[in-house]
Design an enzyme around this catalytic site. Structure first.
Site, PDB file in Angstrom:
ATOM      1  N   ASP A  22      12.702  18.365   2.896  1.00 19.50           N
ATOM      2  CA  ASP A  22      11.575  19.132   3.212  1.00 19.50           C
ATOM      3  C   ASP A  22      11.321  20.293   2.143  1.00 19.50           C
ATOM      4  O   ASP A  22      12.300  20.721   1.810  1.00 19.50           O
ATOM      5  CB  ASP A  22      11.707  19.776   4.604  1.00 19.50           C
ATOM      6  CG  ASP A  22      11.937  19.201   5.805  1.00 19.50           C
ATOM      7  OD1 ASP A  22      12.155  17.844   5.663  1.00 19.50           O
ATOM      8  OD2 ASP A  22      12.364  19.687   6.639  1.00 19.50           O
ATOM      9  N   GLU A 197       9.137  19.242  14.480  1.00 19.83           N
ATOM     10  CA  GLU A 197       9.581  20.017  13.571  1.00 19.83           C
ATOM     11  C   GLU A 197       8.774  20.640  12.458  1.00 19.83           C
ATOM     12  O   GLU A 197       7.571  20.257  12.549  1.00 19.83           O
ATOM     13  CB  GLU A 197      10.707  18.911  12.782  1.00 19.83           C
ATOM     14  CG  GLU A 197      11.474  18.307  13.466  1.00 19.83           C
ATOM     15  CD  GLU A 197      12.541  17.410  12.809  1.00 19.83           C
ATOM     16  OE1 GLU A 197      13.748  17.578  12.909  1.00 19.83           O
ATOM     17  OE2 GLU A 197      12.124  16.265  12.173  1.00 19.83           O
TER      18      GLU A 197
HETATM   19  C1  FRU Z   1      12.667  18.069   8.996  1.00 21.56           C
HETATM   20  C2  FRU Z   1      14.132  18.567   9.321  1.00 21.56           C
HETATM   21  C3  FRU Z   1      14.046  20.040   9.635  1.00 21.56           C
HETATM   22  C4  FRU Z   1      15.339  20.443   9.422  1.00 21.56           C
HETATM   23  C5  FRU Z   1      15.567  19.640   8.156  1.00 21.56           C
HETATM   24  C6  FRU Z   1      16.997  19.577   7.752  1.00 21.56           C
HETATM   25  O1  FRU Z   1      12.640  16.725   8.210  1.00 21.56           O
HETATM   26  O2  FRU Z   1      14.807  17.679  10.255  1.00 21.56           O
HETATM   27  O3  FRU Z   1      13.692  20.129  11.228  1.00 21.56           O
HETATM   28  O4  FRU Z   1      15.163  21.884   9.332  1.00 21.56           O
HETATM   29  O5  FRU Z   1      14.667  18.668   7.991  1.00 21.56           O
HETATM   30  O6  FRU Z   1      17.342  19.134   6.565  1.00 21.56           O
END
Ligand code: FRU
Length: 490
Positions: A22, A197
């Site tokens: 992300d 998310e």
């Molecule tokens: C989204 C996610 C988020 C989390 C991160 C962990 O892709 O699953 O919810 O904070 O990636 O790398």
């Protein structure tokens, strides 16, 4: 053997080595767009998450900086956001940058903060972390996105949207340290096949006019149109405490219909008042298996987002930021051509693995059959098809035969997005890079974002029509120059 020359994007952001997911902490300050990102510096696979860091003056050329945030006794550093604390509300110093992120331990996710008073070059974690702990039974409690809310002359406050299971929780704070829950959004709204998310919440003008609506965007881990993860959004109202939707705005809306568009985040404090966001260009179903080796994970182009009134209601529209145009090199153009099924390849002399293509095709009510568009990254019996199907009124990308596809059963296939013509043409605006394709249909009214892995010799392109001939009103193709990535180690 390094895959770098084969699949390494020429103008999309990637980490120098190892893993990226992300985008995080997007904030503009003192002439620099900051980009942080989920990063495992030890291998090109998910692992202990850190915040990688890069800066750019123009959202196109990037300088990679050292890792900004390392895991500590509270856990790994999961996704989150960053703000400029213009009023020094937290007392960390004048114009401190404050990062708000999730501390992830095996059985607990909590929200923490860190600050920088040297333009993001060094970061100090707050001594009393975490600042928000989860209610006991909540396992998924992450990805805080924070912004300053001030309206109608009332004194302002910080607002946080946070993903919690299949809901978004909203918290408010005077100082980024003490938070109280104001409201919750969902369940009962939107797609809920997977956990929610990386939420974001912002206000946008409608049709570039004087009226504004609020937009809540939420990544959802499953159930999106292309299979698996995707980003949904809601258009509604926000009063500083509660986000509400009504009428047909309750329907599920998707930001992008491709397979590789996830975990979007928009920039805070964008200096020109634009709302610009970027997504992780990958898919958790196969993210660790894509055929790159030394690095794994790329971001989409930064996109300017806006709201447009359509027969379906007020919808999100995305366009690549104008700054990308500086990459345009050699230019080819065609006007007013007829494309016939099985006809000659007008574009036979054109070659490139990093191209921008803008094609306007005629659509009118007398046309009831046929498909048309472009086959791109062609060569060695490999191609990716990007087109529009007249009878179903759908944009599509077919990557079944796009090169390496066997690494996941979820990868090959065709993905579609409904797009009614608005007038008598359909525009396909395509950005091709070494291992990706971004399609903006009709000035971004519908988009599809897809990874593809053809070989470097797959650099051909052709127009096609199936079932009926079609008029190509105009076609412009630009070779895109590679961007500069600088590395700064201190
Ligand atoms: C989204 C996610 C988020 C989390 C991160 C962990 O892709 O699953 O919810 O904070 O990636 O790398």
């Amino acid at each position: 053997m390094s895959d770098a020359p084969i699949f390494r994007p020429q103008y999309h952001f990637t980490p120098a080595t190892n893993w990226l997911n992300d985008p995080n902490g997007l904030v503009y300050y003192a002439g620099e767009y900051h980009l942080f990102y989920q990063h495992n510096p030890f291998e090109p696979a998910p692992g202990p998450m850190h915040w990688g860091h890069a800066i750019s003056a123009d959202l196109v050329n990037w300088t990679r900086l050292p890792i900004a945030l390392y895991p500590d006794e509270h856990g790994q550093i999961y996704s989150g956001s960053a703000v400029v604390d213009w009023r020094n509300s937290a007392g960390f110093g004048e114009e401190a940058l404050v990062a708000i992120f999730t501390h992830h331990l095996e059985h607990r996710q909590a929200q923490s903060i860190a600050y920088s008073t040297d333009k993001g070059r060094s970061w100090t974690k707050y001594g009393s972390n975490p600042v928000i702990t989860p209610p006991d039974d909540l396992r998924d409690f992450r990805d805080p996105k924070v912004f300053w809310f001030e309206e109608d002359g009332k004194s302002g406050k910080w607002v946080m949207v946070l993903a919690a299971g299949k809901r978004v929780l909203l918290f408010t704070s005077p100082n980024l340290k003490n938070w109280s829950q104001a409201s919750a959004f969902g369940p009962g709204h939107g797609a809920a096949e997977g956990v929610w998310e990386t939420p974001d919440l912002f206000k946008l003008p409608v049709d570039a006019g004087p009226n504004f609506r609020w937009v809540l965007t939420v990544a959802v881990a499953d159930g999106a149109p292309a299979g698996g993860p995707g980003v949904q959004y809601f258009v509604g109202e926000f009063d500083g405490e509660t986000f509400t939707t009504s009428g047909n705005e309750r329907q599920i809306r998707w930001a992008d219909y491709g397979a590789d568009f996830y975990a979007t985040q928009s920039w805070s404090d964008e200096p020109n008042g634009r709302r610009i966001w970027v997504a992780w260009m990958n898919n958790w179903r196969y993210a660790s298996n894509i055929p790159t080796t030394t690095w794994r994970g790329a971001l989409t182009l930064p996109r300017e987002i806006s709201l447009k009134t359509t027969p379906q209601g007020v919808c999100l529209v995305q366009q690549p930021v104008a700054e990308i145009q500086q990459l345009r090199g050699d230019h080819w153009r065609w006007r007013n051509e007829t494309i016939t099924p099985g006809g000659p390849n007008l574009l036979r002399d054109l070659k490139g693995t990093a191209l921008e293509i803008i094609a306007d095709f005629e659509v009118n009510d007398t046309l009831t059959a046929g498909q048309y568009g472009l086959r791109v990254r062609t060569g060695d019996d490999i191609y990716t098809t990007v087109g529009y199907a007249i009878n179903s009124r759908k944009l599509f990308v077919d990557r079944s035969n796009s090169g390496q596809v066997q690494f996941s059963a979820s990868f090959p296939g065709t993905h579609t997005a409904a797009l009614e013509p608005d007038g008598d043409s359909i525009r396909l605006h395509i950005f091709l890079d070494r291992s990706s394709l971004e399609l903006f249909g009709d000035d971004g009214r519908a988009t599809l974002t897809e990874l593809i892995f053809p070989g470097i010799t797959c650099d051909g392109i052709e127009l096609f029509a199936v079932g009926a001939e079609i008029r190509l009103i105009s076609l412009d193709v630009y070779l895109l120059e590679p961007v500069t990535f600088l590395e700064m180690t201190v």
